[in-house]
Design an enzyme around this catalytic site. Structure first.
Site, PDB file in Angstrom:
ATOM      1  N   CYS A   2      73.602  30.269  30.247  1.00 52.41           N
ATOM      2  CA  CYS A   2      73.405  31.708  30.455  1.00 52.41           C
ATOM      3  C   CYS A   2      73.887  32.541  29.270  1.00 52.41           C
ATOM      4  O   CYS A   2      74.865  32.192  28.612  1.00 52.41           O
ATOM      5  CB  CYS A   2      74.178  32.163  31.682  1.00 52.41           C
ATOM      6  N   ARG A  28      70.035  29.091  23.691  1.00 47.35           N
ATOM      7  CA  ARG A  28      71.105  28.484  24.489  1.00 47.35           C
ATOM      8  C   ARG A  28      70.563  27.749  25.710  1.00 47.35           C
ATOM      9  O   ARG A  28      71.265  26.951  26.312  1.00 47.35           O
ATOM     10  CB  ARG A  28      72.081  29.563  24.965  1.00 47.35           C
ATOM     11  N   TRP A  77      70.546  30.227  33.426  1.00 44.78           N
ATOM     12  CA  TRP A  77      70.303  28.789  33.520  1.00 44.78           C
ATOM     13  C   TRP A  77      70.806  28.398  34.897  1.00 44.78           C
ATOM     14  O   TRP A  77      72.009  28.466  35.155  1.00 44.78           O
ATOM     15  CB  TRP A  77      71.070  28.072  32.415  1.00 44.78           C
ATOM     16  N   ASN A 102      78.200  35.181  33.345  1.00 46.34           N
ATOM     17  CA  ASN A 102      78.123  33.790  32.853  1.00 46.34           C
ATOM     18  C   ASN A 102      79.253  33.016  33.505  1.00 46.34           C
ATOM     19  O   ASN A 102      80.331  33.576  33.716  1.00 46.34           O
ATOM     20  CB  ASN A 102      78.399  33.729  31.343  1.00 46.34           C
ATOM     21  N   GLY A 103      79.026  31.719  33.737  1.00 42.84           N
ATOM     22  CA  GLY A 103      80.102  30.896  34.282  1.00 42.84           C
ATOM     23  C   GLY A 103      79.913  30.679  35.768  1.00 42.84           C
ATOM     24  O   GLY A 103      78.813  30.866  36.312  1.00 42.84           O
ATOM     25  N   GLU A 487      72.982   7.822  18.706  1.00 39.68           N
ATOM     26  CA  GLU A 487      72.497   9.174  18.410  1.00 39.68           C
ATOM     27  C   GLU A 487      70.968   9.172  18.282  1.00 39.68           C
ATOM     28  O   GLU A 487      70.292  10.094  18.753  1.00 39.68           O
ATOM     29  CB  GLU A 487      73.175   9.697  17.128  1.00 39.68           C
ATOM     30  N   LYS A 491      68.470  11.379  20.599  1.00 34.62           N
ATOM     31  CA  LYS A 491      67.504  12.329  20.038  1.00 34.62           C
ATOM     32  C   LYS A 491      66.106  12.030  20.587  1.00 34.62           C
ATOM     33  O   LYS A 491      65.352  12.947  20.907  1.00 34.62           O
ATOM     34  CB  LYS A 491      67.468  12.252  18.503  1.00 34.62           C
ATOM     35  N   GLU A 494      65.957  13.243  24.291  1.00 32.66           N
ATOM     36  CA  GLU A 494      65.989  14.703  24.422  1.00 32.66           C
ATOM     37  C   GLU A 494      64.669  15.336  24.018  1.00 32.66           C
ATOM     38  O   GLU A 494      64.169  16.228  24.678  1.00 32.66           O
ATOM     39  CB  GLU A 494      67.055  15.298  23.487  1.00 32.66           C
ATOM     40  N   HIS A 510      73.072 -10.484  25.741  1.00 31.91           N
ATOM     41  CA  HIS A 510      73.831 -10.434  26.991  1.00 31.91           C
ATOM     42  C   HIS A 510      73.104  -9.608  28.057  1.00 31.91           C
ATOM     43  O   HIS A 510      73.717  -9.213  29.045  1.00 31.91           O
ATOM     44  CB  HIS A 510      75.236  -9.884  26.739  1.00 31.91           C
ATOM     45  N   LYS A 609      71.706  24.656  25.144  1.00 32.36           N
ATOM     46  CA  LYS A 609      72.445  24.448  23.886  1.00 32.36           C
ATOM     47  C   LYS A 609      73.948  24.372  24.129  1.00 32.36           C
ATOM     48  O   LYS A 609      74.617  23.514  23.597  1.00 32.36           O
ATOM     49  CB  LYS A 609      72.115  25.590  22.917  1.00 32.36           C
TER      50      LYS A 609
HETATM   51  C1  AGP Z   1      72.830  17.127  21.365  1.00 31.48           C
HETATM   52  O1  AGP Z   1      71.583  16.985  20.812  1.00 31.48           O
HETATM   53  C2  AGP Z   1      72.938  17.749  22.665  1.00 31.48           C
HETATM   54  N1  AGP Z   1      72.020  18.707  23.001  1.00 31.48           N
HETATM   55  C3  AGP Z   1      74.209  17.621  23.435  1.00 31.48           C
HETATM   56  O2  AGP Z   1      74.429  16.280  23.673  1.00 31.48           O
HETATM   57  C4  AGP Z   1      75.483  18.245  22.801  1.00 31.48           C
HETATM   58  O3  AGP Z   1      75.849  17.531  21.675  1.00 31.48           O
HETATM   59  C5  AGP Z   1      76.603  18.252  23.846  1.00 31.48           C
HETATM   60  O4  AGP Z   1      76.223  19.040  24.938  1.00 31.48           O
HETATM   61  C6  AGP Z   1      77.914  18.729  23.287  1.00 31.48           C
HETATM   62  O5  AGP Z   1      77.821  20.027  22.794  1.00 31.48           O
HETATM   63  P1  AGP Z   1      78.899  20.617  21.823  1.00 31.48           P
HETATM   64  O6  AGP Z   1      78.836  19.857  20.551  1.00 31.48           O
HETATM   65  O7  AGP Z   1      78.497  22.056  21.647  1.00 31.48           O
HETATM   66  O8  AGP Z   1      80.216  20.473  22.487  1.00 31.48           O
END
Ligand code: AGP
Length: 614
Positions: A2, A28, A77, A102-103, A487, A491, A494, A510, A609
């Protein structure tokens, strides 16, 4: 997640700011948006809310001809209640009080029951609506003082929140409160703005004040008329000049922010490396008290989520091999609910792009409550919650990262973790002068190596066409390249919604080897390091089962392209910083698979975000 905006402008319409600000907060992550303004012509609070993009809401605002000198806006959100217009903010109670939030109000159910018993009718399923009714109740029953009404209402709420409130009876004032979620006030000429994120205001002003937890402020077009801290004492907060560049918030010729941010990495990494190349590998880079803290710590624990967790996993290898300091890495959302054994000589590090990830923040608070005395935040967003709550802080110099999928924040975090490992290694007598010079040279050459990796894009785009047709993919790496495989898989998930998993290559036999067939592309991160022969043996296991291998390697690792084995080589051997360079390739691969599949690169479905809820 949010986003909040708000404004009081003595001589201008606030609607332009509200819609522009909300668009700048779109990155965000959100699923609905809305604004409420006090219309002088109609003498009432008018509101527009829409599910979907801010542009849809903006269109409706234009059609309704909304104008006013005071207003609030929100991108939502969904947490409490589905993605519907009645659940979108702002919420209004009795045409009198309007709120954006927010929150999370954790005790909202009890509050809702209390307010329903008092006769208030709820139109939404949100926790936010309890704020609107609660403030109205206090306002109408306790002297019609908006500031006091917000103060009393907030004292009833548990949880983390930031709110902005306007009142029909007093269209010259707004009350804002912060408890655990970011909120700033920004100042123009006879106009004041509020936002959850500085990117929403810098097109209008750069003069900002960040509120602290527990602050409640009364605002008018002249600025902050009254500010009380969490103890109810009058206070002032410093006004700063934001240095965030407007260009960093715009595409500037790129098709996507993610693409732009991938290409910004040579500069972002060079800017971050400058901390050590100009300042030296000295504790002071990490904060005033770093010399004493670094000399007493005996171990490190890093807490983080998502991509930031993978940077921490990579950093562990450098910290243990270069600084010879025991390092554990834990997912923040797990750590915070574990019976931990606190150690005052252990340095707690958090890595975070946003600095406001709730799980990481709560994990840090938990560590502190258990008796961990020293903490270091490695963060990208200035003045965010994590660095403010930590004993030490160092900022990555990635600039604004808008794409939901983290790219340059990750590689710059790695630079800081490497710099930390060298700094601690030097301090603890494990790094000789020659090694120090070598590490500095490695950092100096890194931007060039990243640039070379970016040049691999056409070859990765060819691979992407094949990946785009597959239901899943496997990523393998060993040692320090295993986190890069993780990673890479994240990616791909996502951005493309293709199922992907990462394994240390030795673990294949394994279990996951059972998945391998001609439909399972297997990405192998295989630079020429001490584990290369082991990785090659693991690749044989894949080849023998008909699996197709996509090998990312470096120049001197003598892989041959054969049937079922595709190889892309970075143009030189990169040494100790190799994980950073191989990251570029996995980022570009996912980006191109997303392009082929036509997914929303910058705003993947269901993701935000900044994850400011649990
Ligand atoms: C990464 O591509 C993500 N969208 C997500 O995993 C992100 O890294 C995670 O939510 C942590 O966020 P931060 O680095 O702002 O703490």
């Amino acid at each position: 997640m949010c986003g909040i905006v708000g404004a009081i402008r003595a001589h201008a319409n606030v609607v332009d700011f509200l819609t522009d600000g909300l668009k700048r907060l779109e990155y965000r992550g959100y699923d609905s948006s809305g604004i409420a303004v006090y219309s002088e012509s109609e003498q009432k609070i008018k509101r527009v809310r829409r599910v979907g993009r801010v542009a849809l809401m903006e269109e409706a605002v234009k059609q309704k001809g909304l104008t006013g000198h005071i207003g609030i806006g929100h991108t939502r959100w969904a947490t409490h209640g589905g993605v519907t217009e009645p659940n979108a903010h702002p919420h209004i109670s009795g045409g009198l009080i309007s709120v954006v939030h927010n929150g999370i109000i954790e005790n909202f159910e009890a509050e809702r029951t209390r307010l329903e018993a008092l006769g208030y009718e709820f139109e939404s399923q949100t926790d936010t609506e309890v704020i609107a009714h609660s403030v109205r109740h206090e306002y109408e029953n306790n002297g019609k003082d908006l500031y006091r009404a917000v103060q009393t209402a907030c004292s009833r709420f548990h949880g983390a929140f930031a709110i902005a409130v306007i009142c029909h009876d007093d269209p010259a004032h707004m009350v804002v409160a912060r408890m655990g979620c970011p909120l700033l006030v920004a100042f123009g000429d006879e106009e004041v703005f509020i936002a959850s994120d500085v990117s929403a205001v810098i097109a209008f002003t750069r003069k900002v004040t960040y509120l602290e937890d527990g602050d409640i402020a009364l605002l008018s077009a002249n600025g902050i008329d009254m500010l009380l801290d969490k103890n109810g004492d009058k206070t002032e907060r410093a006004v700063k000049t934001s240095e965030l560049s407007l260009a960093s918030l715009e595409l500037g010729g790129y098709s996507h922010f993610m693409q732009k941010e991938i290409y910004e990495q040579p500069k972002a990494v060079a800017d971050t490396a400058e901390i050590f190349l100009d300042g030296g590998f000295v504790p002071e880079n990490f904060g005033e008290h770093a010399p004493e803290i670094f000399s007493k710590i005996k171990s490190i624990k890093i807490l983080a989520c998502g991509t930031s967790y993978y940077s921490a996993l990579t950093g562990k290898y450098w910290l243990e091999s270069i600084a010879r300091i025991r390092t554990d890495v834990e997912i923040a959302s797990e750590y915070r609910y574990r019976d931990v054994i606190a150690d005052p000589d252990e340095l707690i590090i958090t890595t975070s792009q946003s600095g406001e990830t709730l799980d990481t923040m709560e994990a840090l608070k938990y560590a502190q409550a258990q008796g961990h005395e020293c903490s270091l935040s490695i963060c990208n967003v200035l003045e965010s919650a994590l660095p403010r709550a930590s004993t030490l802080a160092i900022y990555t110099r990635a600039g604004a990262e808008i794409g939901v999928a983290s790219t340059k924040a990750f590689t710059t975090q790695l630079v800081i973790l490497f710099g930390l490992a060298v700094t601690l290694g030097k301090l603890r007598g494990h790094v000789s002068d020659d090694e120090l010079t070598g590490y500095a040279d490695d950092l100096r050459q890194l931007p060039g190596s990243i640039q070379h990796a970016l040049n691999l894009e056409p070859q990765l785009a060819v691979w992407a066409k094949e990946f785009a047709t597959k239901p899943s993919a496997l990523y393998l790496g060993r040692g320090i390249h295993y986190p890069i495989a993780l990673e890479g898989a994240l990616k791909l998930k996502e951005l493309t919604y293709i199922h992907a998993e990462a394994y240390p290559a030795g673990e294949l036999k394994h279990g996951p080897l059972a998945l391998v067939d001609e439909n399972m592309p297997v990405v192998v991160i295989a630079p020429n390091d001490k584990l290369l022969d082991k990785v090659k043996a693991n690749m044989q296991e894949v080849g023998a089962r008909g699996g197709e291998l996509f090998v990312l390697s470096d120049l001197d690792s003598d892989f041959a392209e054969t049937d079922g084995v595709h190889v892309i080589r970075t143009p030189r051997h990169i040494g100790v910083l190799s994980p950073i360079v191989h990251t570029i390739a996995v980022q570009l691969l996912s980006y191109h698979v997303a392009l082929v599949r036509g997914t929303d690169v910058d705003k993947p479905r269901n993701l935000a975000k900044s994850v400011t809820v649990e």
